[in-house]
Design a protein around this motif. Structure first.
Motif, short mmCIF file in Angstrom:
data_model
loop_
_atom_site.label_atom_id
_atom_site.label_comp_id
_atom_site.label_asym_id
_atom_site.label_seq_id
_atom_site.Cartn_x
_atom_site.Cartn_y
_atom_site.Cartn_z
N PRO A 21 61.20 47.96 0.34
CA PRO A 21 59.71 47.96 0.85
C PRO A 21 59.59 48.09 2.33
CG PRO A 21 60.68 45.71 -0.05
CD PRO A 21 61.60 46.95 -0.16
N VAL A 22 58.68 48.98 2.67
CA VAL A 22 58.38 49.33 4.05
C VAL A 22 56.93 49.34 4.30
CG1 VAL A 22 60.61 50.70 4.42
CG2 VAL A 22 58.35 51.83 3.72
N LEU A 23 56.43 49.25 5.49
CA LEU A 23 55.15 49.28 5.88
C LEU A 23 55.17 50.31 7.11
CD1 LEU A 23 52.29 48.67 5.18
CD2 LEU A 23 52.25 46.88 6.68
N LEU A 24 55.11 51.69 6.98
CA LEU A 24 54.94 52.68 7.84
C LEU A 24 53.77 53.69 7.88
CD1 LEU A 24 58.90 54.02 7.15
CD2 LEU A 24 58.00 52.42 9.09
N THR A 25 53.58 54.17 8.68
CA THR A 25 52.37 55.36 8.85
C THR A 25 53.27 56.57 8.85
OG1 THR A 25 52.30 55.19 11.07
CG2 THR A 25 50.53 53.66 9.74
N ALA A 26 52.66 57.71 8.42
CA ALA A 26 53.09 59.01 8.65
C ALA A 26 52.14 60.07 8.20
CB ALA A 26 54.04 59.12 7.16
N ALA A 27 52.37 61.36 8.38
CA ALA A 27 51.44 62.25 7.96
C ALA A 27 51.72 63.18 6.70
CB ALA A 27 51.44 63.38 9.30
N LEU A 28 50.76 63.32 6.05
CA LEU A 28 50.96 63.82 4.79
C LEU A 28 50.36 65.11 4.91
CD1 LEU A 28 51.64 63.11 1.47
CD2 LEU A 28 49.37 63.57 1.40
N LEU A 29 51.24 66.23 4.51
CA LEU A 29 50.89 67.68 4.86
C LEU A 29 50.68 68.44 3.47
CD1 LEU A 29 52.51 66.84 7.41
CD2 LEU A 29 51.44 68.86 8.33
#
Length: 86
Positions: A21-29
């Motif tokens: 389990p994590v809580l990360l922001t990222a870009a989805l391309l």
């Protein structure tokens, strides 16, 4: 019931890798588009993500954000959450 991360090539369809389990922001391309996405959990074979857009089964994506930078394919969609297999 979600089938993300389950293996159907073994009895019981059990995962072969653990999810973290994590809580990360990222870009989805995707082709011609970039969107923010939240990564809810990760394994070596896939991820569970959340986005404020409609995703399509089979859609190819690139997830880019520390510590993740991978190509994958959308394997399931449930509202604003979806799974990607790497």
């Amino acid at each position: 019931m979600r089938d993300f991360g389950k293996r159907f090539d073994r009895p019981g369809g059990r995962r072969t890798t653990a999810r973290e389990p994590v809580l990360l922001t990222a870009a989805l391309l995707t082709v011609g588009c970039s969107r923010p996405v939240i990564i809810l959990d990760l394994s070596v074979t896939g991820a569970h993500l959340e986005i404020n857009e409609t995703m399509r089964l089979g859609q190819e994506v690139w997830i880019k954000g520390a510590p993740v930078e991978v190509f994958g394919t959308v394997g399931w969609v449930d509202g604003d959450q979806f799974g990607v297999a790497f």
